[in-house]
Structure formats: C-alpha cells, structure tokens
Design a protein around this motif. Structure first.
Motif: not given
Length: 288
Positions: A201-207, A231-239
């Motif tokens: 909630a605080s950091d939606p892109n937290n891997e 899907q969200k994770l690999v959109s944030v970090n494709p590697q």
C-alpha cells in the motif's frame, strides 16, 4: 528473496534454489492472499562449535553442511578474529571487534553467530544501521533454520532487532517485509500478511513484498492471484529472474500455455543456473 529460503513449492519446481523461508499455507478468504500454518525443514544452519558463547547450540548445533560453505581462508579469518575478541580487555574494544567477528561469521555463512555478535555491538552502540545488520543476520539464520523450533528462535531474534530499526524508521520496507515473513512462519501468520499488504500500500512497486505475496499465492494454489503479483513484479523489474520464472509457473498452472512458454524461454536467456534451467526444461517438456 535471499537469498535462499526454505520454500515449499510444488514438486515440479523443487529443484529451484530460492532464498526465502516459506511455509505451507491456507487461503485467506478475505482477499485471496494466504496465511501460513506449517513449516518444514530446509538447509541446516549452525554456528561454530567453539565460539565461546551459547545462543541456541541446543537446538541448532553446527552441521557439516554449514561448515562446507566456508572456505579455509574464511575459517582462518574467523579463528583469528574470535581470538582477538576473546583477548580484548575493555568493553569498547570488544564491542568494536564484535562487528568484525560478526562479519567473519557472516562470511562463513554462520548467520546465527553473526547475529549474536552484531547484536552485542548494536546494543552497545545503538543506531539504526547496527540493529539492521543484526536483524539481517538473524533473518538469514531464520531462512536456513532446520527445525520449526529453530525458525521460531531466529525469527524472534530478527524481529527484536528490526523493531529497533522500525522505531526510528517506520518506512524501512525491507525490514518490515522481513518481519512479515517471520510472522508468516508462526501461529499468527495473518500479522505477516497484513504487514506485506501495508508495504504494498505504501510502495506498490516494492519487489520483495510483491515476490513474497506471489509465492504465498502459489503456496495456496491461487495461481490467478500469483499471476497478478508476478506480472506486476516483472513490470517493475523485467530482469527479475525468479519473478519471471514464477510468473511462467503461474501462467502454466492457469492454462495460459503459450504465454507460459514465452516466459520460460525468457528465463533461459536470463540465467545460467543449471538447476533453474533444468526446471525450465522440465516445464517446457510438459507444455508441449
């Protein structure tokens, strides 16, 4: 994620090395995330037989597996630094050398002992970084715990250190995520799930939080939910290799065969890990 973990996954991906301690789970019907109920043993983690302290030797004695992770040079550094610590005659010197000894134990993959000496230094010096270092070491010991009792012990130690970090810096998401994962392995798993949600909630892109929530969804066979997380994770970090692999697994389990094949082939181009590539090949063979 560490890093390895004790990860209870489906048999088809048992060869994959992972870095997070994860339990068996039951479904949380409220929003389809999951909570833990049981744990199983993983790679043993121990400390040196003669390190001069007693911090769990009864429940986690040193093992051949733990010792094989250390090189002769690392063990020599450990012996030298331990002698230096034992010879120190004043508290200031001992506290300073405690950090060096913690580093020597961490380099030798004896994380419970590393945490023990980092904790000594943290309590003497104070400071967010000192407590974070101790918490990280105990968390590593937690992820390698060979028994539920040992996991509970190391998890509690990690939480106590991270609590000092979060008092000063509530926005330290890494510490909060690690605390969450230790709770998931206890009788109060929902506290951990709640904390992971708070991080997202605080950091939606937290891997790290996305990865853990995705894995927990796999554990409860909620593959649709897992697909969303990964899907969200690999959109944030494709590697993100592990994230890509588990996205492929989740896609395969939801019947999205062509998409899964594409992801598995992508993993093969991202990693030279023989175990991981073996698992990929096994999955691809099943999807033909």
């Amino acid at each position: 994620m560490k890093r390895s973990q004790i990860l209870i996954v489906i048999a088809a991906i048992a060869l994959v090395a992972v870095l997070f301690f994860l339990p068996k789970v039951v479904v949380n019907n409220e929003d389809k995330d999951v909570a833990a109920t049981e744990t199983t043993a993983g790679v043993p983690e121990g400390h040196s037989e003669d390190d001069g302290h007693n911090h769990g030797a009864e429940s986690g004695a040193a093992t051949p597996e733990a010792h094989r992770t250390a090189t002769p040079e690392q063990l020599m550094a450990l012996t030298t630094t331990r002698a230096k610590y034992n010879k120190a005659t004043d508290e200031q010197t001992r506290n300073r050398v405690a950090v060096e000894l913690g580093e020597a134990y961490a380099n030798a993959a004896k994380y419970d002992s590393a945490g023990y000496y980092y904790e000594i230094a943290a309590k003497a010096r104070g400071g967010e970084k000192s407590y974070k270092r101790a918490g990280d070491a105990y968390y590593e010991a937690f992820t390698f715990a060979a028994t539920q009792e040992r996991a509970n012990e190391m998890g509690a130690k990690a939480r106590s250190m991270y609590e000092q970090v979060l008092k000063n810096n509530p926005s330290d998401h890494d510490a909060k995520t690690n605390v969450a994962m230790t709770y998931i392995a206890t009788s109060n798993p929902m506290q951990g799930i709640t904390m992971l949600r708070e991080v997202i909630a605080s950091d939606p892109n937290n891997e790290k939080a996305l990865f853990n929530l995705g894995i927990l969804s796999i554990q409860s066979n909620q593959y649709d939910r897992a697909v969303e997380r990964f899907q969200k994770l690999v959109s944030v970090n494709p590697q993100h290799v592990e994230g890509t692999f588990y996205l492929a697994v989740s896609l395969a389990e939801t019947g999205q065969t062509e998409e899964a094949k594409a992801m598995f082939n992508k993993v093969k181009g991202m990693s030279n890990d023989p175990a991981l590539n073996t698992s990929v090949d096994e999955y691809l063979a099943k999807l033909k």
